[in-house]
Scaffold this active site. Sequence first.
Site, PDB file in Angstrom:
ATOM      1  CG  LEU A 156     -45.553 -11.089  23.526  1.00  0.00           C
ATOM      2  CD1 LEU A 156     -46.525 -11.596  22.475  1.00  0.00           C
ATOM      3  CD2 LEU A 156     -45.703 -11.884  24.812  1.00  0.00           C
ATOM      4  NE  ARG A 157     -37.702  -7.555  19.522  1.00  0.00           N
ATOM      5  CZ  ARG A 157     -38.152  -6.331  19.328  1.00  0.00           C
ATOM      6  NH1 ARG A 157     -37.988  -5.413  20.252  1.00  0.00           N
ATOM      7  NH2 ARG A 157     -38.780  -6.002  18.226  1.00  0.00           N
TER       8      ARG A 157
END
Length: 333
Positions: free
Chosen positions: A271-272
């Site tokens: 999700l970065r």
Amino acid sequence: MARFPFSAIVAQDEMKQALLIAAVDPAIGGVMVFGDRGTGKSTAARALAGLLPPITAHQNCAYGGSKEDAERYPDVCGGGPLRKRPVPFVDLPLGATEDRVIGSLDLERALRSGEKGFEPGLLAKAHRGFLYIDEINLLEDHLVDLLLDVAASGENVVEREGLSVRHPARFVLIGSGNPEEGELRPQLLDRFGLSVEVRTPVELDTRVEIMRRVAQNERSPEEFAEKWAPEDAKILKQIASGAKRLEKLEASEDVLKDAAQLCLVVGADGLRGELTLMRAARALAALEGARTVKREHMIAVAPSALRHRLRRDVLDETGSTVRINRAIEELFG
């Protein structure tokens, strides 16, 4: 040697945009610049650091600490009157030892007085400024890991030889390298906020203009700097107003969904990607003086925020940038 004005750098727009975004929001996670030699990677980073206004720090603080740092770290940030200092720009050489990077026991003090003292390292010198690593892909992995940890936390903790020291270390990490000389491990590359590709210009007029400006700067650095001072002043004002505007900017639900959908389509790991994509879009919107974060801002920063986070596709050998641009075209036209 006088710094080359940031506004006088020809082309390399994506690299300059990424550096400006990092200046507006240092929490972006640093900038990784991969590309050919002699394309202005270190020149651009130094120019940006030299462009920024001086920082205010306590005279007796070895870390260039602010008033807030002195209150939070009273044991290491000495007092004294406040003085103006240039924004730090620290080069980390490839052969640097871990002690030189994070700091170590002050042997001279220990031998002279028998007292244990701390000798600050390069991380302390880079506090509130820039830490630049050329050919970062050749740096030992454990040092890169350490640097990324400190850059993310904003402080350096040293516990060795009976010492226990905690000091501020907030800086913008900028790494550069040539992919032909070795790749950076994907899990380390992923932790950089933005990744930029630079190439040697192929346009004749661009190459001629670069030679012209470099010659003018070498012939008369003061006159050249004075010529570009008004443009640099505009960029400085843009950064300052962008930093103030940053906290007030928000993205709509539609833009958040667009970002998530783009990351799903290109196959970004974790999700970065979404988080950095929206943080960078917000910083770009702040730089441009926009009132809200729009899809256009998200699209503009998508390649630099996502290209180093894509999973390898054995059925698709096209480059990351091509895959991202193709996905943008399919999703948004």
